[in-house]
Scaffold this motif. Structure first.
Motif, PDB file in Angstrom:
ATOM      1  N   ALA A  85      -8.428   7.658   2.979  1.00 58.48           N
ATOM      2  CA  ALA A  85      -8.473   7.595   4.440  1.00 58.48           C
ATOM      3  C   ALA A  85      -7.190   7.023   5.007  1.00 58.48           C
ATOM      4  N   MET A  86      -6.513   6.150   4.229  1.00 64.49           N
ATOM      5  CA  MET A  86      -5.280   5.514   4.688  1.00 64.49           C
ATOM      6  C   MET A  86      -4.035   6.283   4.278  1.00 64.49           C
ATOM      7  N   GLY A  87      -4.195   7.386   3.545  1.00 66.88           N
ATOM      8  CA  GLY A  87      -3.054   8.179   3.126  1.00 66.88           C
ATOM      9  C   GLY A  87      -2.236   7.543   2.018  1.00 66.88           C
ATOM     10  N   ALA A  88      -2.890   6.772   1.148  1.00 69.05           N
ATOM     11  CA  ALA A  88      -2.198   6.110   0.039  1.00 69.05           C
ATOM     12  C   ALA A  88      -3.057   6.192  -1.211  1.00 69.05           C
ATOM     13  N   ALA A  89      -2.493   5.737  -2.338  1.00 70.38           N
ATOM     14  CA  ALA A  89      -3.224   5.762  -3.597  1.00 70.38           C
ATOM     15  C   ALA A  89      -3.828   4.409  -3.931  1.00 70.38           C
ATOM     16  N   GLY A  90      -3.273   3.341  -3.361  1.00 72.52           N
ATOM     17  CA  GLY A  90      -3.806   2.021  -3.654  1.00 72.52           C
ATOM     18  C   GLY A  90      -2.830   0.927  -3.277  1.00 72.52           C
TER      19      GLY A  90
ATOM     20  N   MET B 217       0.846  -1.181   0.000  1.00 71.44           N
ATOM     21  CA  MET B 217       0.000   0.000   0.000  1.00 71.44           C
ATOM     22  C   MET B 217       0.891   1.244   0.000  1.00 71.44           C
ATOM     23  N   ASN B 218       0.829   2.019  -1.065  1.00 71.36           N
ATOM     24  CA  ASN B 218       1.621   3.244  -1.142  1.00 71.36           C
ATOM     25  C   ASN B 218       1.030   4.138  -2.229  1.00 71.36           C
ATOM     26  N   ASN B 219       1.845   5.029  -2.753  1.00 74.25           N
ATOM     27  CA  ASN B 219       1.367   5.949  -3.780  1.00 74.25           C
ATOM     28  C   ASN B 219       1.878   5.594  -5.170  1.00 74.25           C
ATOM     29  N   GLY B 220       2.273   4.342  -5.346  1.00 70.90           N
ATOM     30  CA  GLY B 220       2.700   3.885  -6.654  1.00 70.90           C
ATOM     31  C   GLY B 220       4.184   3.617  -6.723  1.00 70.90           C
ATOM     32  N   PRO B 221       4.635   2.918  -7.756  1.00 72.19           N
ATOM     33  CA  PRO B 221       6.046   2.592  -7.920  1.00 72.19           C
ATOM     34  C   PRO B 221       6.932   3.829  -7.887  1.00 72.19           C
ATOM     35  N   GLY B 222       8.023   3.726  -7.144  1.00 72.14           N
ATOM     36  CA  GLY B 222       8.970   4.831  -7.068  1.00 72.14           C
ATOM     37  C   GLY B 222       8.685   5.852  -5.992  1.00 72.14           C
ATOM     38  N   THR B 223       7.564   5.722  -5.303  1.00 71.71           N
ATOM     39  CA  THR B 223       7.231   6.662  -4.240  1.00 71.71           C
ATOM     40  C   THR B 223       7.816   6.176  -2.923  1.00 71.71           C
ATOM     41  N   GLU B 224       8.325   7.086  -2.160  1.00 69.37           N
ATOM     42  CA  GLU B 224       8.925   6.746  -0.874  1.00 69.37           C
ATOM     43  C   GLU B 224       8.483   7.752   0.170  1.00 69.37           C
ATOM     44  N   GLY B 225       8.059   7.251   1.314  1.00 66.30           N
ATOM     45  CA  GLY B 225       7.690   8.124   2.410  1.00 66.30           C
ATOM     46  C   GLY B 225       8.856   8.343   3.354  1.00 66.30           C
TER      47      GLY B 225
ATOM     48  N   ILE C 174      11.946   5.924   2.915  1.00 67.02           N
ATOM     49  CA  ILE C 174      11.614   4.553   3.301  1.00 67.02           C
ATOM     50  C   ILE C 174      10.928   3.877   2.120  1.00 67.02           C
ATOM     51  N   ALA C 175      11.572   2.862   1.564  1.00 71.46           N
ATOM     52  CA  ALA C 175      10.985   2.131   0.445  1.00 71.46           C
ATOM     53  C   ALA C 175      10.042   1.061   0.966  1.00 71.46           C
ATOM     54  N   GLY C 176       9.134   0.629   0.123  1.00 69.96           N
ATOM     55  CA  GLY C 176       8.261  -0.491   0.466  1.00 69.96           C
ATOM     56  C   GLY C 176       6.827  -0.075   0.659  1.00 69.96           C
ATOM     57  N   GLY C 177       6.573   0.705   1.680  1.00 67.72           N
ATOM     58  CA  GLY C 177       5.194   1.089   1.992  1.00 67.72           C
ATOM     59  C   GLY C 177       4.540   0.062   2.886  1.00 67.72           C
ATOM     60  N   GLY C 178       3.265   0.255   3.168  1.00 67.86           N
ATOM     61  CA  GLY C 178       2.538  -0.711   3.972  1.00 67.86           C
ATOM     62  C   GLY C 178       2.436  -2.040   3.249  1.00 67.86           C
TER      63      GLY C 178
ATOM     64  N   LEU D 204      -5.272  -5.429  -5.995  1.00 68.95           N
ATOM     65  CA  LEU D 204      -4.648  -4.565  -6.989  1.00 68.95           C
ATOM     66  C   LEU D 204      -5.668  -3.736  -7.765  1.00 68.95           C
ATOM     67  N   GLY D 205      -6.914  -4.179  -7.800  1.00 71.91           N
ATOM     68  CA  GLY D 205      -7.941  -3.414  -8.486  1.00 71.91           C
ATOM     69  C   GLY D 205      -8.785  -2.550  -7.570  1.00 71.91           C
ATOM     70  N   TYR D 206      -8.519  -2.617  -6.265  1.00 70.55           N
ATOM     71  CA  TYR D 206      -9.401  -1.955  -5.312  1.00 70.55           C
ATOM     72  C   TYR D 206      -9.246  -0.430  -5.325  1.00 70.55           C
ATOM     73  N   GLY D 207      -8.048   0.057  -5.605  1.00 72.79           N
ATOM     74  CA  GLY D 207      -7.805   1.494  -5.596  1.00 72.79           C
ATOM     75  C   GLY D 207      -8.613   2.229  -6.642  1.00 72.79           C
ATOM     76  N   GLU D 208      -8.733   1.633  -7.815  1.00 77.17           N
ATOM     77  CA  GLU D 208      -9.488   2.264  -8.904  1.00 77.17           C
ATOM     78  C   GLU D 208     -10.976   2.290  -8.584  1.00 77.17           C
ATOM     79  N   LYS D 209     -11.460   1.237  -7.940  1.00 76.03           N
ATOM     80  CA  LYS D 209     -12.886   1.138  -7.651  1.00 76.03           C
ATOM     81  C   LYS D 209     -13.281   1.870  -6.372  1.00 76.03           C
ATOM     82  N   ASN D 210     -12.348   1.973  -5.432  1.00 71.83           N
ATOM     83  CA  ASN D 210     -12.662   2.565  -4.129  1.00 71.83           C
ATOM     84  C   ASN D 210     -11.557   3.510  -3.665  1.00 71.83           C
ATOM     85  N   PRO D 211     -11.343   4.620  -4.375  1.00 74.71           N
ATOM     86  CA  PRO D 211     -10.262   5.547  -4.007  1.00 74.71           C
ATOM     87  C   PRO D 211     -10.425   6.145  -2.618  1.00 74.71           C
ATOM     88  N   GLU D 212     -11.662   6.242  -2.123  1.00 71.48           N
ATOM     89  CA  GLU D 212     -11.893   6.832  -0.808  1.00 71.48           C
ATOM     90  C   GLU D 212     -11.270   5.991   0.298  1.00 71.48           C
TER      91      GLU D 212
END
Length: 322
Positions: free
Chosen positions: A289-294, A134-142, A252-256, A277-285
């Protein structure tokens, strides 16, 4: 959502015998009543057959959340997953990451989301395997940040000498592991010296609790994730301007890590991965709430950077979890 102690969870799970919703027991190769000729008394064959059977109830472990919207999102995820799989899905609330690690080890939960450090411990202790990140996509690091109340005179970690300090959870990456490394780097001290540098070091029990303590002036300093400030502020629990960042960790690489119990049937795992893997597109909300994109594809090796930081602290998982 049911809030349970570890003992209560064990008692409840032991007593649960719920039939699959609508379609009976599901296995890899059709009905569980077929293909059993000649296997009576063969323990090895019975174990192999059991490994292909889907569980009657899939159990998801969740951590407690101050924000009701986040809790509702977690419940909705479980409901949607159950409908997608066609089986009963239940949620259980644990007190901390350590309880979730132990619950997976003892087969009391099947799926949960760990922070990166909690995940690598769960791999070692519980045979956890990675479903998705769970993060904001490939290459994103918090990052992890050190925060103080807005009106604190502290401008750096050095200014917190002799003050009280909060980590979030012993198994938290951004609330414990990386902040420890940041404090050691900034102050030039050893891990053992952290406890005596501050007047008191304790765990709040979660990022939301640490942020509330800082915003309310109940603690002098705390560690949290960089995105947690806006996330908790967006939930209305604090005002973002009530806290101030004075230090930041390395990326920090990886994410939740969305992880599953390693002995689940392979076809169930693939079905869960497909759903996640398909849940982010169908349920972005949900992810908002979790502070991620999917959820995104990930490999265990993506968390090697976290393993390296843990080694640099020269502490075993048992010591880190105290």
């Amino acid at each position: 959502m049911l809030k349970k102690t570890s003992l209560q969870i064990a008692l409840v799970i032991t007593s649960i015998m719920i039939v699959l919703a609508g379609c009976g027991q599901k296995v890899n190769n059709g009905s569980s009543e077929s293909g059993n000729s000649g296997t009576t008394g063969n323990a090895g064959a019975e174990e192999a057959a059991a490994a292909t059977e889907w569980p009657e109830v899939l159990r998801i472990g969740n951590l407690p959340m101050e924000d009701g919207e986040m809790s509702r999102s977690a419940d909705q995820f479980a409901k949607d997953l159950g409908e997608y799989l066609g089986i009963k899905v239940e949620t259980f609330e644990g007190e901390d990451y350590n309880m979730m690690i132990e619950a997976m080890r003892s087969q009391k939960i099947d799926v949960t989301t760990y922070g990166p450090f909690g995940y690598i411990i769960a791999v070692e202790r519980s045979g956890a395997k990675l479903l998705a990140a769970m993060n904001n996509g490939p290459g994103t690091e918090g990052t992890s940040v050190i925060i103080v109340p807005k009106d604190s005179p502290a401008q750096s970690i050095k200014d917190l000498k002799g003050k009280n300090f909060l980590f979030a959870d012993p198994a938290s990456t951004t609330g414990h592991l990386y902040p420890r490394a940041t404090i050691m780097r900034e102050l030039g001290i050893t891990n053992d010296e952290i406890a005596t540098y501050f007047s008191n070091v304790s765990f709040s029990g979660g990022h939301d609790k640490s942020l509330l303590a800082i915003a309310n002036g109940d603690a002098d300093g705390a560690a949290t994730c960089s995105q947690c400030i806006e996330m908790i502020a967006g939930a209305g629990l604090i005002k973002a301007e009530d806290v101030r960042v004075i230090a930041e960790s390395d990326p920090i690489a990886g994410g939740g890590a969305l992880a599953y119990r390693g002995d689940l049937p392979a076809d169930l795992v693939e079905k869960m991965r497909e759903f996640a893997l398909g849940y982010g597109e169908k349920n972005p909300e949900y992810f908002k709430a979790m502070g991620a994109a999917g959820f995104f594809p990930a490999e265990d090796a993506d968390f090697d950077g976290v393993r390296d930081v843990a080694k640099k602290l020269n502490m075993s998982p048992e010591e880190m979890l105290k």
